[in-house]
Every structure is written in structure tokens, then in C-alpha cells.
Design a protein around this motif. Structure first.
Motif, PDB file in Angstrom:
ATOM      1  N   TRP A   1     -99.111  19.538  -6.893  1.00  0.00           N
ATOM      2  CA  TRP A   1     -97.768  19.111  -7.271  1.00  0.00           C
ATOM      3  C   TRP A   1     -97.906  17.835  -8.096  1.00  0.00           C
ATOM      4  N   VAL A   2     -97.309  17.821  -9.269  1.00  0.00           N
ATOM      5  CA  VAL A   2     -97.518  16.717 -10.205  1.00  0.00           C
ATOM      6  C   VAL A   2     -96.190  16.301 -10.844  1.00  0.00           C
ATOM      7  N   GLY A   3     -96.150  15.060 -11.334  1.00  0.00           N
ATOM      8  CA  GLY A   3     -94.944  14.595 -12.004  1.00  0.00           C
ATOM      9  C   GLY A   3     -95.056  13.148 -12.438  1.00  0.00           C
ATOM     10  N   VAL A   4     -94.071  12.719 -13.209  1.00  0.00           N
ATOM     11  CA  VAL A   4     -93.929  11.323 -13.622  1.00  0.00           C
ATOM     12  C   VAL A   4     -92.452  10.983 -13.552  1.00  0.00           C
ATOM     13  N   GLY A   5     -92.117   9.838 -12.956  1.00  0.00           N
ATOM     14  CA  GLY A   5     -90.715   9.453 -12.846  1.00  0.00           C
ATOM     15  C   GLY A   5     -89.975  10.361 -11.875  1.00  0.00           C
ATOM     16  N   GLY A   6     -88.654  10.411 -11.997  1.00  0.00           N
ATOM     17  CA  GLY A   6     -87.863  11.303 -11.164  1.00  0.00           C
ATOM     18  C   GLY A   6     -87.934  10.965  -9.696  1.00  0.00           C
ATOM     19  N   LEU A   7     -88.592  11.822  -8.920  1.00  0.00           N
ATOM     20  CA  LEU A   7     -88.582  11.641  -7.463  1.00  0.00           C
ATOM     21  C   LEU A   7     -89.530  10.553  -6.969  1.00  0.00           C
ATOM     22  N   VAL A   8     -90.326   9.950  -7.853  1.00  0.00           N
ATOM     23  CA  VAL A   8     -91.348   9.001  -7.419  1.00  0.00           C
ATOM     24  C   VAL A   8     -90.726   7.821  -6.674  1.00  0.00           C
ATOM     25  N   LEU A   9     -91.246   7.542  -5.491  1.00  0.00           N
ATOM     26  CA  LEU A   9     -90.869   6.407  -4.652  1.00  0.00           C
ATOM     27  C   LEU A   9     -89.445   6.486  -4.091  1.00  0.00           C
TER      28      LEU A   9
ATOM     29  N   TYR B   1     -97.913  11.615  -8.392  1.00  0.00           N
ATOM     30  CA  TYR B   1     -96.789  11.293  -9.269  1.00  0.00           C
ATOM     31  C   TYR B   1     -96.979   9.909  -9.884  1.00  0.00           C
ATOM     32  N   GLY B   2     -96.710   9.811 -11.171  1.00  0.00           N
ATOM     33  CA  GLY B   2     -96.872   8.546 -11.878  1.00  0.00           C
ATOM     34  C   GLY B   2     -95.553   7.819 -12.050  1.00  0.00           C
ATOM     35  N   CYS B   3     -95.605   6.498 -11.995  1.00  0.00           N
ATOM     36  CA  CYS B   3     -94.410   5.679 -12.206  1.00  0.00           C
ATOM     37  C   CYS B   3     -94.823   4.342 -12.800  1.00  0.00           C
ATOM     38  N   LEU B   4     -94.097   3.895 -13.807  1.00  0.00           N
ATOM     39  CA  LEU B   4     -94.337   2.586 -14.398  1.00  0.00           C
ATOM     40  C   LEU B   4     -94.252   1.522 -13.313  1.00  0.00           C
TER      41      LEU B   4
ATOM     42  N   ALA C   1     -87.252  11.894  -1.125  1.00  0.00           N
ATOM     43  CA  ALA C   1     -88.455  12.721  -1.220  1.00  0.00           C
ATOM     44  C   ALA C   1     -89.282  12.669   0.066  1.00  0.00           C
ATOM     45  N   LEU C   2     -89.012  11.666   0.916  1.00  0.00           N
ATOM     46  CA  LEU C   2     -89.713  11.542   2.184  1.00  0.00           C
ATOM     47  C   LEU C   2     -89.088  12.404   3.272  1.00  0.00           C
ATOM     48  N   GLU C   3     -87.939  13.002   2.963  1.00  0.00           N
ATOM     49  CA  GLU C   3     -87.303  13.886   3.928  1.00  0.00           C
ATOM     50  C   GLU C   3     -88.074  15.201   4.012  1.00  0.00           C
ATOM     51  N   THR C   4     -87.947  15.889   5.135  1.00  0.00           N
ATOM     52  CA  THR C   4     -88.859  16.999   5.420  1.00  0.00           C
ATOM     53  C   THR C   4     -88.825  18.133   4.406  1.00  0.00           C
ATOM     54  N   ASP C   5     -87.666  18.501   3.886  1.00  0.00           N
ATOM     55  CA  ASP C   5     -87.601  19.631   2.957  1.00  0.00           C
ATOM     56  C   ASP C   5     -88.519  19.422   1.751  1.00  0.00           C
ATOM     57  N   THR C   6     -88.576  18.194   1.267  1.00  0.00           N
ATOM     58  CA  THR C   6     -89.424  17.885   0.119  1.00  0.00           C
ATOM     59  C   THR C   6     -90.830  17.491   0.553  1.00  0.00           C
TER      60      THR C   6
ATOM     61  N   GLY D   1     -98.535   3.323 -12.062  1.00  0.00           N
ATOM     62  CA  GLY D   1     -99.146   3.548 -10.766  1.00  0.00           C
ATOM     63  C   GLY D   1     -99.100   5.031 -10.444  1.00  0.00           C
ATOM     64  N   LEU D   2    -100.069   5.506  -9.679  1.00  0.00           N
ATOM     65  CA  LEU D   2    -100.098   6.895  -9.244  1.00  0.00           C
ATOM     66  C   LEU D   2     -99.825   6.917  -7.744  1.00  0.00           C
ATOM     67  N   PHE D   3     -98.872   7.755  -7.328  1.00  0.00           N
ATOM     68  CA  PHE D   3     -98.385   7.722  -5.958  1.00  0.00           C
ATOM     69  C   PHE D   3     -98.417   9.107  -5.319  1.00  0.00           C
ATOM     70  N   GLN D   4     -98.495   9.084  -3.988  1.00  0.00           N
ATOM     71  CA  GLN D   4     -98.563  10.317  -3.214  1.00  0.00           C
ATOM     72  C   GLN D   4     -97.838  10.094  -1.894  1.00  0.00           C
ATOM     73  N   ILE D   5     -97.220  11.152  -1.379  1.00  0.00           N
ATOM     74  CA  ILE D   5     -96.623  11.091  -0.050  1.00  0.00           C
ATOM     75  C   ILE D   5     -97.689  11.471   0.968  1.00  0.00           C
ATOM     76  N   VAL D   6     -97.852  10.615   1.982  1.00  0.00           N
ATOM     77  CA  VAL D   6     -98.861  10.862   3.017  1.00  0.00           C
ATOM     78  C   VAL D   6     -98.213  10.735   4.392  1.00  0.00           C
ATOM     79  N   GLY D   7     -98.851  11.353   5.389  1.00  0.00           N
ATOM     80  CA  GLY D   7     -98.395  11.190   6.761  1.00  0.00           C
ATOM     81  C   GLY D   7     -98.984   9.924   7.339  1.00  0.00           C
ATOM     82  N   SER D   8     -98.136   9.088   7.939  1.00  0.00           N
ATOM     83  CA  SER D   8     -98.605   7.823   8.502  1.00  0.00           C
ATOM     84  C   SER D   8     -97.787   7.482   9.736  1.00  0.00           C
ATOM     85  N   ALA D   9     -98.464   7.325  10.876  1.00  0.00           N
ATOM     86  CA  ALA D   9     -97.806   6.955  12.136  1.00  0.00           C
ATOM     87  C   ALA D   9     -96.650   7.890  12.464  1.00  0.00           C
TER      88      ALA D   9
END
Length: 435
Positions: A286-294, A313-316, A298-303, A400-408
Motif C-alpha cells: 500500500w503506497v501513497g503521498v499526502g492524503g491520508l498520511v498522519l 506513505y510520503g508527506c512533506l 487512518a488509525l481506525e480499524t477499517d483502514t 518523510g516516509l510514514f507507516q501505520i504500526v501496532g504499538s502497545a
């Protein structure tokens, strides 16, 4: 007067906590070396008499609709900047104060134009906001015809890069953003990309460069799915996208396929629709720039269930500085979350207009317009130093390049790398840094 104009500009920056880039000239644009007062106004020289009383600037943006997440952050950041500007003007007995008249475009281009006309009817000819390229596109012709200065915090469609118009923008264009995206896809080993994107000015511009840059790197781009950004239900689009993804997987293998959804907040409904097609188990990149980044949504379960640990995902990103941390703390106190680059640009937009107004010493759009490039070249705000290019758009910067990860036991955003725009190279970090 030339010396005074320069000193005033620098003092404002210092008073607000800025470190200004040293000027490469010894006079501010439009200033003269004479004390003679005339009644003649020109584009390059401030009118005599200065500013007084309440000086209003307009703000047209999607505070509801698809841009609401970013519009809310930009407005909050703009209010933080406004407080600082007015405190400075009070402390220096400037004789004038700034106020912002906010108008909600609902993230609809026709409404944006109505709001701009309404502001113009009230005598407001300097207007910021403009989180989306579609809203801005609808208003450029009117602003040029009526000499209304527009300073956009979020628009970046490359085809709106028009030299010598009345529009300036604080984001690099999609020409830069598309290159970052293609490099992400290439580094991940994707050979076939399936896109789904907003059918508007921004989405179409982005897809134009995605296709161009991916092709140059040997990556095939599917025809994809173009959707109506005003839609609220996406079952048919999700079915079409899933079909194209599954066809690509059968030909290339999941590890060589990229899934690209270029969306705003309607992405919540899109990802919810994709769950019916087992998107969680596709195994693609899954890839992208802008939009849903951060974004929080997007942290909700459906996404997050679909893209966590599999999406990049990239974001300035802004240049880290003490002022940035101070402003983010104020934004979080007001909004409950920090702002991304779009929201932070809202802060810089207000300060830049205040500096340009003070330098022009007149509420005249031509005079203020003439000062903006000089301000951009000598101003370092919360998003860093970046002057305008020949079309009045911000020059490139790192992503910056970002990813959603599971944490705690919860999903969180983490930075996993950085794209250096100057050499088109990605540096991947050995471990994710939780945001």
C-alpha cells in the motif's frame, strides 16, 4: 526608508521568535532612498501613510467536507499566528491590527468562488486558505481579474503554477510530490501499480506525474479507478479496484503489486468498502503521498487493519526547530492533536501576509503582492525556509516516509525513512520511530 523597511521586516521575524535568512540585498523590494512623500501608488512602492485600525484578510477553505481534517488544523494554526502577530503589533505600537474573516467552502469549488466574491464585496482583497487545488482553480480567474491576492497553504496541482498571476502557494507542486511517490514504489520493488484517485484538479494532476515518473522507472500503471470526490458511497468503485488488484496479483504476484488510493477524508468510506473484498489479506504494497498520511482516521480499524505494516506513505516534513515545537504545543492544546505540514502552513501564511503588509505599508493587493517574494526569501517559519519559484510556488523540500504500526495494543503512525528531493534518494531507517 530603505533601511527602515529592511530593519522592520527583520525585527518582526525576531520578535516572533524567528531566525531570518540573511538578505542578499540591502534594500527591501519596492523601497526607495528618498523621504519625499507622493500621492502616487505603484506596484513596486508602498503607499504613503501606512496602515491603521483593523486590517482584514480573508480565508476561504474546506472547513467541512473532504478537506475538513486539514482545514480545521490550518485554521487553528492561523489563529495561533494571528495572536502572535497582533501581540507584536501592539508591543511595537504599529497602529494597526490584523483580523481574519473565515469562510467555509465546504470543499466545493463553486462554493469557494461564491465565498471569494462575498469577501471581495466587503472590500477584502487579500485572501489565504485554499487547502485544495480544486477550490483554488475555481477562483484564480476571478482573483486575477479583480486583483485579489491569494496565498494558498495546501494547493499543489502543477498545472496551477502560473507565473505573474495573483496566486502564491506554500506547497511544492505535484511535479515534486509525484517524483517522491515513484521513488517509494520503485524502492519497494513494485512492478505494477493500481491507482484509485479523486477525480478533481489535485487528483488528476497527481496521477499525471505518477504515470510519468513510474513509467520512467519501468513500473506499469493500471488504468485504475477515478472516483467522484463528492460521493459518499463507494461500493462500485471498491469492486472495480479489487478486481484490478486481483488481476495484477495473478500476473505479477502480490509482492510486486502496489495499491494506491489517493484520497482525502472520504478515504474512510473507501477502505470500509474494501473490507468486503478481503483487502486485509491481499499482501500487496500500500503506497501513497499526502492524503491520508498522519491522519487520525487512518488509525481506525477499517483502514489500519488493511494498511498497517504494509503501507508506506510520503508527506512533506518541516525542518525541526524550537518555534515549531512551541507552535505545535499551542495547536495541540486548542485542537487536541498536532498539525501536519498543511496545518503548519496555515500558521506561516498568516505571518507572511503580516510581514508583507507591514513592508508594503498599504492594504493594496499589488503592493503586498510585490513584497511576498522578498518575505519568502527572508523568512524562516515553522515549516522551514523555502522561497518561491518563478511561478510563485514553494520550491522542493524533503519528504518523510510514514507507516501505520501496532504499538502497545493500538495503531500509531511511525516514520520509517526520508526522501531527499535534491538527489531523489530514499534513506530507510533501521527501526520505525513512533510519532
Amino acid at each position: 526608508m530603505a533601511t527602515i523597511a529592511l530593519v522592520v521586516g527583520l525585527i518582526i521575524g525576531i520578535g516572533a521568535g524567528w531566525v531570518a535568512k540573511p538578505a542578499e540585498v540591502t534594500t527591501a523590494p519596492g523601497a526607495t532612498a528618498t523621504t519625499t512623500v507622493t500621492t502616487t501608488k505603484t506596484v513596486t512602492a508602498p503607499a504613503a501613510g501606512g496602515l491603521s485600525g483593523e486590517v482584514k484578510i480573508g480565508w476561504v477553505d474546506g472547513l467541512t467536507g473532504g478537506n475538513a481534517f486539514w482545514g480545521e488544523a490550518a485554521k487553528t494554526a492561523a489563529d495561533v499566528a494571528l495572536n502572535e502577530v497582533n501581540q507584536y503589533l501592539k508591543d511595537t505600537s504599529a497602529g494597526w491590527t490584523m483580523s481574519i474573516v473565515y469562510e467555509d467552502s465546504e470543499t466545493k469549488p463553486d462554493v469557494a468562488l461564491e465565498k471569494l466574491k462575498s469577501l471581495h464585496a466587503r472590500g477584502i482583497t487579500i485572501v489565504s486558505g485554499w487547502g485544495t487545488s480544486a477550490d483554488l482553480r475555481a477562483c484564480i480567474s476571478y482573483s486575477n481579474s479583480n486583483k485579489i491576492l491569494l496565498l494558498a497553504y495546501g494547493s499543489n496541482a502543477a498545472d496551477l503554477a502560473i507565473p505573474n498571476d495573483y496566486t502564491y502557494r506554500l506547497m511544492p507542486t505535484t511535479k515534486i510530490e509525484g517524483k517522491c511517490f515513484a521513488r517509494i514504489v520503485y524502492d519497494l520493488g513494485v512492478k505494477y501499480l493500481v491507482p484509485m484517485w479523486r477525480g478533481d484538479t489535485f487528483g488528476d494532476s497527481m496521477m499525471n506525474y505518477v504515470r510519468q515518473y513510474c513509467s520512467a522507472l519501468g513500473i506499469t500503471v493500471d488504468d485504475g479507478v477515478r472516483y467522484d470526490p463528492n460521493a459518499t458511497e463507494f461500493s462500485s468503485e471498491a469492486a472495480a479496484f479489487a478486481s484490478r488488484i486481483n488481476n495484477a496479483i495473478s500476473t505479477y504476484g502480490a509482492d510486486k503489486v502496489g495499491a494506491y488510493i489517493h484520497c482525502f477524508e472520504e478515504g474512510k468510506a473507501i477502505f470500509a468498502s474494501l473490507k468486503a473484498y478481503n483487502a486485509t489479506n491481499w499482501g500487496v504494497h500500500w503506497v501513497g503521498v499526502g492524503g491520508l498520511v498522519l491522519t487520525d482516521w487512518a488509525l481506525e480499524t477499517d483502514t489500519a487493519d488493511i494498511i498497517a505494516n504494509k503501507g508506506v506513505y510520503g508527506c512533506l516534513i518541516p525542518t525541526p526547530n524550537a518555534k515549531l515545537y512551541n507552535v505545535q504545543a499551542q495547536i495541540k492544546a486548542k485542537l487536541g492533536r498536532e498539525a501536519d505540514i498543511y496545518g503548519l502552513n496555515g500558521y506561516d501564511a498568516v505571518w507572511m501576509l503580516a510581514l508583507a503588509l507591514n513592508s508594503a505599508k498599504s492594504y493594496d493587493s499589488d503592493a503586498v503582492k510585490a513584497q511576498l517574494p522578498w518575505v519568502a526569501n527572508n523568512y524562516t517559519g515553522v515549516t522551514g525556509w523555502s522561497p518561491f519559484d518563478e511561478a510563485g510556488d514553494r520550491q522542493g523540500s524533503n519528504y518523510g516516509l510514514f507507516q501505520i504500526v501496532g504499538s502497545a495494543g493500538a495503531y500509531k503512525w511511525a516514520q520509517v525513512g526520508i526522501w531527499d528531493f535534491s538527489i531523489d534518494t530514499i534513506t530507510w531507517w533501521p527501526e520505525p520511530k513512533i510519532m
